[in-house]
Design an enzyme around this catalytic site. Sequence first.
Site, short mmCIF file in Angstrom:
data_model
loop_
_atom_site.label_atom_id
_atom_site.label_comp_id
_atom_site.label_asym_id
_atom_site.label_seq_id
_atom_site.Cartn_x
_atom_site.Cartn_y
_atom_site.Cartn_z
N ASN A 9 9.23 -5.12 2.72
CA ASN A 9 8.91 -3.91 3.46
C ASN A 9 8.70 -4.29 4.92
O ASN A 9 7.66 -4.83 5.29
CB ASN A 9 7.63 -3.29 2.87
N LYS A 11 8.30 -2.44 7.46
CA LYS A 11 7.47 -1.50 8.24
C LYS A 11 8.18 -1.19 9.58
O LYS A 11 9.40 -1.21 9.63
CB LYS A 11 6.07 -2.07 8.44
N HIS A 94 3.19 4.63 0.35
CA HIS A 94 2.54 3.43 0.89
C HIS A 94 1.20 3.86 1.51
O HIS A 94 1.09 4.93 2.09
CB HIS A 94 3.43 2.78 1.94
N GLU A 96 -0.18 3.11 4.16
CA GLU A 96 -0.10 3.46 5.59
C GLU A 96 0.39 4.90 5.74
O GLU A 96 -0.04 5.62 6.64
CB GLU A 96 0.82 2.46 6.32
N GLU A 167 -1.03 -2.00 -4.48
CA GLU A 167 -1.32 -2.63 -3.20
C GLU A 167 -2.74 -2.30 -2.77
O GLU A 167 -2.98 -1.24 -2.16
CB GLU A 167 -0.35 -2.11 -2.13
N GLY A 173 -1.81 -6.84 5.06
CA GLY A 173 -1.74 -7.33 6.43
C GLY A 173 -3.02 -8.02 6.90
O GLY A 173 -3.19 -8.27 8.08
N SER A 213 -0.48 -9.18 1.41
CA SER A 213 -0.55 -10.58 1.87
C SER A 213 0.12 -11.58 0.93
O SER A 213 -0.37 -12.69 0.76
CB SER A 213 -1.99 -10.98 2.16
P1 PGA Z 1 1.60 -7.42 3.78
O1 PGA Z 1 2.04 -5.91 3.50
O2 PGA Z 1 2.43 -8.30 2.88
O3 PGA Z 1 1.88 -7.64 5.24
O4 PGA Z 1 0.15 -7.50 3.45
C1 PGA Z 1 2.36 -5.48 2.21
C2 PGA Z 1 2.74 -4.03 2.23
O5 PGA Z 1 2.10 -3.25 2.96
O6 PGA Z 1 3.69 -3.61 1.54
#
Ligand code: PGA
Length: 248
Positions: A9, A11, A94, A96, A167, A173, A213
């Site tokens: 992903n 983003k 997601h 976000e 998640e 992140g 992460s």
């Molecule tokens: P990350 O994001 O691996 O940077 O923690 C995962 C995600 O939001 O899909």
Amino acid sequence: MRKKIIVGNWKMNYTVSEAEDFVSSIKDKINVDFVDVAICPNFVSLYTISNILEGTNIKLGAQNVYYEDKGAYTGETSAPMLVSAFVDYCIVGHSERREIFKETSEMVNKKAKKLLENNIVPIVCVGETLEERESGKAYEVIEKELIESIEGILPDDMSKRVIIAYEPIWAIGTGKTASADDANKMCEHIRKVVEGKYGAKVAENIRILYGGSVKADNAKEILEKDNIDGALVGGASLKNDFVAIVNY
Ligand code: PGA
């Protein structure tokens, strides 16, 4: 036996030319013999990247979709448009999107159904906040979010096409990962919720991913767990780490 899948992903990262360069540099290094692999660039890069991926087994995913087919929805992208850019997978819900863009589970549900109608695999995300985890409500929160997000999806689609991604929001992140055991326990819980609604066979078939992460150095312990069928990788999917995660 559920086949593992690793999804990148990206983003809101990489311009079209950066995306082209990156995918060109990794595509021949990725071994897709034993796993499914998808990368999810930004909308503006989808079509270009579909051309670069042609002839490979790496699939293309989108990060979002709107649930109407066309019309006066300024700024939105429909499922038929994704089909026209050769998209096979699409992330929906997601955290976000849920947090920053105020998407509700009802919207996520409409998006997932619209994707299925267009033969795109929805990757339905669920996750709890740190506060919810610390107050012992994580299991309850995930169950509610999941049930609302998959409402009305047919058993056959759940069994063969839908993917769920767990998640935990506090692990996205942040460099903090859920322990592999905690992630596995929540994925097991998700499988039980699916079993309660759709029966054992569907629960046995559905793929449940962990995201938050995931990096080259923790992928092994996470992916070894029996209820975790792959990873949704954010930050590390923008680097060569992604190759290492897939090839592991
Ligand atoms: P990350 O994001 O691996 O940077 O923690 C995962 C995600 O939001 O899909």
